[in-house]
Design an enzyme around this catalytic site. Structure first.
Site, PDB file in Angstrom:
ATOM      1  N   SER A 186      66.323  95.166  21.146  1.00  0.00           N
ATOM      2  CA  SER A 186      65.809  95.824  19.939  1.00  0.00           C
ATOM      3  C   SER A 186      64.319  96.113  20.080  1.00  0.00           C
ATOM      4  O   SER A 186      63.842  97.182  19.689  1.00  0.00           O
ATOM      5  CB  SER A 186      66.055  94.948  18.713  1.00  0.00           C
ATOM      6  OG  SER A 186      65.490  95.524  17.555  1.00  0.00           O
TER       7      SER A 186
ATOM      8  N   PHE B  44      59.817 106.395  17.421  1.00  0.00           N
ATOM      9  CA  PHE B  44      60.827 105.599  18.102  1.00  0.00           C
ATOM     10  C   PHE B  44      62.099 106.404  18.360  1.00  0.00           C
ATOM     11  O   PHE B  44      62.980 105.941  19.024  1.00  0.00           O
ATOM     12  CB  PHE B  44      61.174 104.347  17.281  1.00  0.00           C
ATOM     13  CG  PHE B  44      59.946 103.550  16.900  1.00  0.00           C
ATOM     14  CD1 PHE B  44      58.944 103.334  17.829  1.00  0.00           C
ATOM     15  CD2 PHE B  44      59.779 103.052  15.626  1.00  0.00           C
ATOM     16  CE1 PHE B  44      57.808 102.614  17.497  1.00  0.00           C
ATOM     17  CE2 PHE B  44      58.663 102.321  15.280  1.00  0.00           C
ATOM     18  CZ  PHE B  44      57.667 102.108  16.215  1.00  0.00           C
TER      19      PHE B  44
ATOM     20  N   TRP C  95      63.974  98.960  22.411  1.00  0.00           N
ATOM     21  CA  TRP C  95      64.403 100.189  21.748  1.00  0.00           C
ATOM     22  C   TRP C  95      63.253 100.829  20.971  1.00  0.00           C
ATOM     23  O   TRP C  95      63.131 102.043  20.919  1.00  0.00           O
ATOM     24  CB  TRP C  95      65.565  99.890  20.796  1.00  0.00           C
ATOM     25  CG  TRP C  95      66.011 101.064  19.981  1.00  0.00           C
ATOM     26  CD1 TRP C  95      66.926 102.015  20.331  1.00  0.00           C
ATOM     27  CD2 TRP C  95      65.551 101.444  18.667  1.00  0.00           C
ATOM     28  NE1 TRP C  95      67.071 102.945  19.324  1.00  0.00           N
ATOM     29  CE2 TRP C  95      66.242 102.612  18.304  1.00  0.00           C
ATOM     30  CE3 TRP C  95      64.631 100.895  17.786  1.00  0.00           C
ATOM     31  CZ2 TRP C  95      66.033 103.243  17.078  1.00  0.00           C
ATOM     32  CZ3 TRP C  95      64.425 101.524  16.569  1.00  0.00           C
ATOM     33  CH2 TRP C  95      65.123 102.674  16.224  1.00  0.00           C
ATOM     34  N   HIS C  96      62.404  99.990  20.407  1.00  0.00           N
ATOM     35  CA  HIS C  96      61.332 100.513  19.570  1.00  0.00           C
ATOM     36  C   HIS C  96      60.248 101.239  20.358  1.00  0.00           C
ATOM     37  O   HIS C  96      59.524 102.067  19.787  1.00  0.00           O
ATOM     38  CB  HIS C  96      60.700  99.384  18.742  1.00  0.00           C
ATOM     39  CG  HIS C  96      61.486  99.035  17.521  1.00  0.00           C
ATOM     40  ND1 HIS C  96      62.537  98.145  17.533  1.00  0.00           N
ATOM     41  CD2 HIS C  96      61.388  99.464  16.237  1.00  0.00           C
ATOM     42  CE1 HIS C  96      63.041  98.039  16.317  1.00  0.00           C
ATOM     43  NE2 HIS C  96      62.362  98.824  15.515  1.00  0.00           N
ATOM     44  N   GLY C  97      60.094 100.945  21.616  1.00  0.00           N
ATOM     45  CA  GLY C  97      59.058 101.659  22.357  1.00  0.00           C
ATOM     46  C   GLY C  97      58.892 101.173  23.781  1.00  0.00           C
ATOM     47  O   GLY C  97      59.283 100.057  24.135  1.00  0.00           O
TER      48      GLY C  97
END
Length: 500
Positions: free
Chosen positions: A320, A500, A323-325
């Site tokens: 996670s 994102f 996934w954000h960056g």
């Protein structure tokens, strides 16, 4: 195109609503759906026409894979299709979002000199990629039917959720689009949608964008911050990110309701949570359920022992964060949250009056308020990683916060807050009573923080729509928020989760 923009509110949205309901009223159902898909592509391409080629290519590739699975296939063929689908989707995501990050780390690790490509990240690629991954996985597992190309395009591109979620599943929206009785204008759904949209718009424009001034100023001058100014910066960003993203989600749900398409709730008052686990059951709900369904459960979930459950939970939060960056700060943020959730699930500490399944033998019970302080405090600290540009700046923020030094930088940070609505008042004070400028700025900030806390303590937007009595006072409140937000459009900023 931004929800908080004149072109969206006064041109795109009216045209879209009129075309959708007008064509459906004439029983031109396919044409109405094509019109909506076309408008959604315009909405997406408005930012950059080049983005259209990426999303159209992604849609075409995934639809072709779904097409191949129309007939009964052998398990081997389904596995091959699944592998191709995952490689295609995550390969596209990797190239645009992580390729430079990968090369940068290869250069550091092996002392090479690969040239970074500085690839522009297409808007919403993480959202529409995950949405299509869920569909392809379910198609390969024979849990989803094959849709027509028009239906599939509508499912992926429906503009309220296209850029920043919520991440919807095919079985949530496709039956609604295929139900022609839901294409008749309904006043109740439209009013509920307008209320949700207005509340979300106010949260974004009036609260998030104003708090962003302080947060951005603080993170831009990390090296100058002392302990009080660091704390103020973190609180401003903590409120900003919630109002920004939950505001977008409220607007998305509201727009969906205007078209009689119910989108899933993405935020459920997360800052009221008393445990870290509960917070993540309330924050970015659709992302959490994606990881649970397509990562946590396939890895064994909680079915293969306590140690495996701990590893699976940590891996979900690690992914996670990634996934954000494409930055180690996001990995650190996800890892920190993963460790906190694992600690939560060990059952060493519980909340009085709250017995969770499997944790009835918690050794130590604490009051709900203590649990809330811990949960909120840990989340605020984790946002240091989330918002910082690099790990070095993140560690500097930690040092600033826990140095307990006061250098006098707080007045300078407070002074950056300028509410356009009070510009004349501030100018008058600067001419006649300059010594009152700082107290005036402090008063502005305190009022803003108090309003933010009040909003957080009240029922969330969806709860208000379902329970609030529609009276003259509430109508006046919505009118003020709507008009005030429109006047503030001159301060337009993008949504945080666009990155994102």
């Amino acid at each position: 195109m931004l929800f908080n923009s004149y072109i969206f509110l006064f041109l795109f949205l009216p045209l879209c609503l009129l075309g959708w309901y007008g064509l459906n009223a004439g029983k031109q159902y396919k044409l109405a759906q094509a019109f909506l898909a076309g408008m959604s592509l315009w909405f997406y391409g408005y930012f950059n026409v080049y983005y259209l080629a990426i999303i159209v290519g992604s849609i075409a590739g995934n639809f072709f894979l779904s097409f191949l699975l129309r007939q009964k296939n052998t398990p081997f063929m389904r596995k091959c299709t699944l592998l191709i689908g995952l490689l295609f989707n995550f390969g596209l995501l990797f190239y645009y979002k992580y390729f430079d990050f990968f090369l940068e780390n290869v250069n550091v690790l092996f002392r090479s000199d690969f040239t970074l490509r500085h690839i522009v990240l297409p808007l919403g690629i993480s959202f529409f990629t995950f949405q299509q991954v869920s569909f392809i996985v379910d198609r390969c597992l024979e849990r989803a039917p094959h849709y027509s190309f028009l239906n599939y395009v509508t499912f992926v591109t429906f503009f309220p959720q296209l850029i920043a979620g919520p991440i919807v599943f095919y079985h949530e929206v496709m039956p609604q689009f295929e139900d022609y009785t839901k294409r008749i204008f309904d006043r109740k759904d439209f009013v509920q949608g307008f209320i949700l949209f207005t509340i979300g718009l106010g949260k974004k424009v009036l609260l998030a964008d104003t708090l962003a001034v302080v947060a951005n100023a603080g993170f831009a001058k990390t090296e100058l911050l002392d302990s009080p100014s660091t704390l103020l910066t973190l609180l401003a960003y903590t409120f900003e990110i919630y109002f920004d993203f939950s505001g977008y989600s409220d607007m998305a749900m509201g727009l969906g309701s205007m078209f009689r398409i119910q989108l899933p709730q993405n935020f459920n008052s997360p800052y009221k949570a008393c445990t870290v686990k509960e917070l993540w059951q309330r924050w970015h709900i659709t992302l959490s359920r994606f990881f649970i369904q397509y990562v946590y459960i396939p890895l064994g979930g909680s079915r293969k022992g306590k140690l495996r459950k701990i590893v699976n939970n940590f891996l979900v939060f690690f992914l996670s964060g990634l996934w954000h960056g494409a930055n180690w700060t996001y990995v650190a943020w996800g890892s920190m949250q993963g460790l906190l959730v694992v600690l939560d699930q060990l059952g060493l500490v519980g909340i009085k009056g709250r017995e969770e399944k499997g944790n009835q033998k918690t050794k130590w019970k604490v009051p709900a308020f203590i649990g809330w302080c811990y949960t909120f405090g840990m989340f605020v600290l984790s946002l240091i990683f989330f918002r910082s540009e690099s790990m070095s700046k993140a560690f500097l923020m930690f040092r600033n916060l826990f140095s307990f030094k006061i250098t006098g930088y707080l007045p300078k940070l407070v002074g950056v807050l300028e509410l356009p609505e009070l510009y004349i008042v501030k100018e008058a004070l600067s001419l006649k009573f300059p010594t009152l400028l700082y107290p005036f700025s402090v008063l502005q900030l305190l009022v803003l923080l108090v309003i933010s806390i009040i909003v957080l303590c009240k029922p969330n937007a969806k709860e208000l729509v379902l329970t609030k009595q529609r009276n003259t006072g509430f109508a006046l409140f919505l009118t003020v928020v709507f008009v005030w937000s429109i006047i503030s459009f001159s301060q337009v900023s993008t949504f945080i989760y666009f990155d994102f």
